[in-house]
Design a protein around this motif. Sequence first.
Motif, PDB file in Angstrom:
ATOM      1  N   CYS A  76      -9.491  -7.359 -17.581  1.00 10.39           N
ATOM      2  CA  CYS A  76      -9.148  -7.344 -16.384  1.00 10.39           C
ATOM      3  C   CYS A  76      -9.287  -8.649 -15.616  1.00 10.39           C
ATOM      4  O   CYS A  76     -10.312  -9.348 -15.865  1.00 10.39           O
ATOM      5  CB  CYS A  76      -9.767  -6.188 -15.458  1.00 10.39           C
ATOM      6  SG  CYS A  76      -9.109  -5.929 -13.813  1.00 10.39           S
ATOM      7  N   ARG A  78      -9.329  -9.047 -12.384  1.00 11.47           N
ATOM      8  CA  ARG A  78      -9.980  -8.912 -11.105  1.00 11.47           C
ATOM      9  C   ARG A  78     -11.329  -8.301 -11.258  1.00 11.47           C
ATOM     10  O   ARG A  78     -12.294  -8.615 -10.557  1.00 11.47           O
ATOM     11  CB  ARG A  78      -8.912  -8.149 -10.288  1.00 11.47           C
ATOM     12  CG  ARG A  78      -9.527  -8.060  -8.880  1.00 11.47           C
ATOM     13  CD  ARG A  78      -8.473  -7.391  -8.151  1.00 11.47           C
ATOM     14  NE  ARG A  78      -8.826  -7.057  -6.894  1.00 11.47           N
ATOM     15  CZ  ARG A  78      -8.457  -6.289  -6.111  1.00 11.47           C
ATOM     16  NH1 ARG A  78      -7.042  -5.769  -6.461  1.00 11.47           N
ATOM     17  NH2 ARG A  78      -8.649  -6.215  -4.767  1.00 11.47           N
ATOM     18  N   CYS A  79     -11.759  -7.364 -12.079  1.00 15.25           N
ATOM     19  CA  CYS A  79     -12.940  -6.527 -12.126  1.00 15.25           C
ATOM     20  C   CYS A  79     -13.508  -6.998 -13.730  1.00 15.25           C
ATOM     21  O   CYS A  79     -12.682  -7.274 -14.479  1.00 15.25           O
ATOM     22  CB  CYS A  79     -12.830  -5.176 -12.164  1.00 15.25           C
ATOM     23  SG  CYS A  79     -12.153  -4.126 -13.096  1.00 15.25           S
ATOM     24  N   GLU A  81     -14.215  -5.068 -16.210  1.00 19.63           N
ATOM     25  CA  GLU A  81     -13.670  -4.071 -17.121  1.00 19.63           C
ATOM     26  C   GLU A  81     -12.821  -5.027 -18.453  1.00 19.63           C
ATOM     27  O   GLU A  81     -12.088  -5.865 -18.134  1.00 19.63           O
ATOM     28  CB  GLU A  81     -12.866  -3.079 -16.515  1.00 19.63           C
ATOM     29  CG  GLU A  81     -13.356  -2.073 -15.589  1.00 19.63           C
ATOM     30  CD  GLU A  81     -14.657  -1.301 -16.430  1.00 19.63           C
ATOM     31  OE1 GLU A  81     -14.262  -0.786 -17.778  1.00 19.63           O
ATOM     32  OE2 GLU A  81     -15.679  -1.359 -15.836  1.00 19.63           O
ATOM     33  N   HIS A  98      -5.165   0.724 -17.156  1.00 16.74           N
ATOM     34  CA  HIS A  98      -6.016   0.122 -16.319  1.00 16.74           C
ATOM     35  C   HIS A  98      -5.310  -0.551 -15.093  1.00 16.74           C
ATOM     36  O   HIS A  98      -5.542  -0.403 -13.836  1.00 16.74           O
ATOM     37  CB  HIS A  98      -6.915  -1.114 -16.927  1.00 16.74           C
ATOM     38  CG  HIS A  98      -7.818  -1.743 -15.878  1.00 16.74           C
ATOM     39  ND1 HIS A  98      -9.079  -0.980 -15.571  1.00 16.74           N
ATOM     40  CD2 HIS A  98      -7.823  -2.588 -15.377  1.00 16.74           C
ATOM     41  CE1 HIS A  98      -9.578  -1.796 -14.978  1.00 16.74           C
ATOM     42  NE2 HIS A  98      -8.884  -2.796 -14.511  1.00 16.74           N
ATOM     43  N   HIS A 101      -3.961   2.267 -12.500  1.00 18.18           N
ATOM     44  CA  HIS A 101      -4.924   3.045 -11.778  1.00 18.18           C
ATOM     45  C   HIS A 101      -5.656   2.056 -11.058  1.00 18.18           C
ATOM     46  O   HIS A 101      -6.324   2.731  -9.816  1.00 18.18           O
ATOM     47  CB  HIS A 101      -5.952   3.661 -12.839  1.00 18.18           C
ATOM     48  CG  HIS A 101      -5.476   4.827 -13.491  1.00 18.18           C
ATOM     49  ND1 HIS A 101      -5.585   6.159 -12.828  1.00 18.18           N
ATOM     50  CD2 HIS A 101      -4.877   4.853 -14.533  1.00 18.18           C
ATOM     51  CE1 HIS A 101      -5.004   7.048 -13.941  1.00 18.18           C
ATOM     52  NE2 HIS A 101      -4.467   6.347 -14.769  1.00 18.18           N
ATOM     53  N   THR A 102      -5.763   0.867 -11.289  1.00 21.64           N
ATOM     54  CA  THR A 102      -6.488  -0.096 -10.254  1.00 21.64           C
ATOM     55  C   THR A 102      -5.682  -0.957  -9.584  1.00 21.64           C
ATOM     56  O   THR A 102      -6.198  -1.543  -8.656  1.00 21.64           O
ATOM     57  CB  THR A 102      -7.512  -0.774 -11.119  1.00 21.64           C
ATOM     58  OG1 THR A 102      -6.841  -1.691 -12.258  1.00 21.64           O
ATOM     59  CG2 THR A 102      -8.446   0.047 -11.956  1.00 21.64           C
ATOM     60  N   ARG A 103      -4.512  -1.196  -9.951  1.00 18.28           N
ATOM     61  CA  ARG A 103      -3.755  -2.360  -9.481  1.00 18.28           C
ATOM     62  C   ARG A 103      -4.238  -3.753  -9.678  1.00 18.28           C
ATOM     63  O   ARG A 103      -3.635  -4.477  -8.958  1.00 18.28           O
ATOM     64  CB  ARG A 103      -3.312  -1.884  -7.847  1.00 18.28           C
ATOM     65  CG  ARG A 103      -2.764  -0.632  -7.527  1.00 18.28           C
ATOM     66  CD  ARG A 103      -1.417  -0.136  -7.607  1.00 18.28           C
ATOM     67  NE  ARG A 103      -0.539  -1.197  -6.975  1.00 18.28           N
ATOM     68  CZ  ARG A 103       0.623  -1.421  -7.264  1.00 18.28           C
ATOM     69  NH1 ARG A 103       1.256  -0.868  -8.303  1.00 18.28           N
ATOM     70  NH2 ARG A 103       1.440  -2.228  -6.779  1.00 18.28           N
ATOM     71  N   HIS A 104      -4.754  -3.906 -10.972  1.00 20.23           N
ATOM     72  CA  HIS A 104      -5.306  -5.058 -11.130  1.00 20.23           C
ATOM     73  C   HIS A 104      -4.358  -5.591 -12.343  1.00 20.23           C
ATOM     74  O   HIS A 104      -3.647  -4.765 -13.000  1.00 20.23           O
ATOM     75  CB  HIS A 104      -6.756  -5.031 -11.718  1.00 20.23           C
ATOM     76  CG  HIS A 104      -7.592  -4.554 -10.787  1.00 20.23           C
ATOM     77  ND1 HIS A 104      -9.067  -4.462 -11.086  1.00 20.23           N
ATOM     78  CD2 HIS A 104      -7.639  -4.356  -9.426  1.00 20.23           C
ATOM     79  CE1 HIS A 104      -9.727  -3.810 -10.089  1.00 20.23           C
ATOM     80  NE2 HIS A 104      -8.811  -4.127  -9.032  1.00 20.23           N
ATOM     81  N   PRO A 121       0.296  -4.898 -12.439  1.00 22.14           N
ATOM     82  CA  PRO A 121       0.385  -3.413 -11.931  1.00 22.14           C
ATOM     83  C   PRO A 121       1.834  -2.882 -11.790  1.00 22.14           C
ATOM     84  O   PRO A 121       1.950  -1.814 -12.056  1.00 22.14           O
ATOM     85  CB  PRO A 121      -0.330  -3.695 -10.555  1.00 22.14           C
ATOM     86  CG  PRO A 121      -1.050  -4.824 -10.606  1.00 22.14           C
ATOM     87  CD  PRO A 121      -0.446  -5.776 -11.430  1.00 22.14           C
TER      88      PRO A 121
END
Length: 125
Positions: A76, A78-79, A81, A98, A101-104, A121
């Motif tokens: 990811c 952004r995060c 993960e 991912h 669900h996260t828009r990343h 995303p």
Amino acid sequence: MPDDSNDGDDHPGGPTPTELDDAPKVSCSRCDREWDLGYELDELGVGNQAIEQFALDHKRHTGHFPDDVATWFAECRRCPEGSEHLARHAAERWAKIHARHTRHSVAIEHAVDDETTVVEPEDAQ
């Protein structure tokens, strides 16, 4: 005249053939070991996925993959993960889920080349 003696030869035409040891082998320089994958083939019955199964089990138990195993890594942007896979489609599936669900945005990289694929995303809808 035929030889009717019993010299332990139960196979007509010659002695018992020796079994071929053609099971693939996997090595790990970090562990300084080599494994014969006969167990995966004979006991686990995983067939032509023996190397992949061994590599996944090795990673699960040691924290690293054996030698010559190149993985796909989805990370990811952004995060913190990320997910490592042996098959491209598995890394892409993780990246799309991912991102959905996260828009990343998620970057997918392979250990043997410098190419990076980015899953946005909006691509995961």
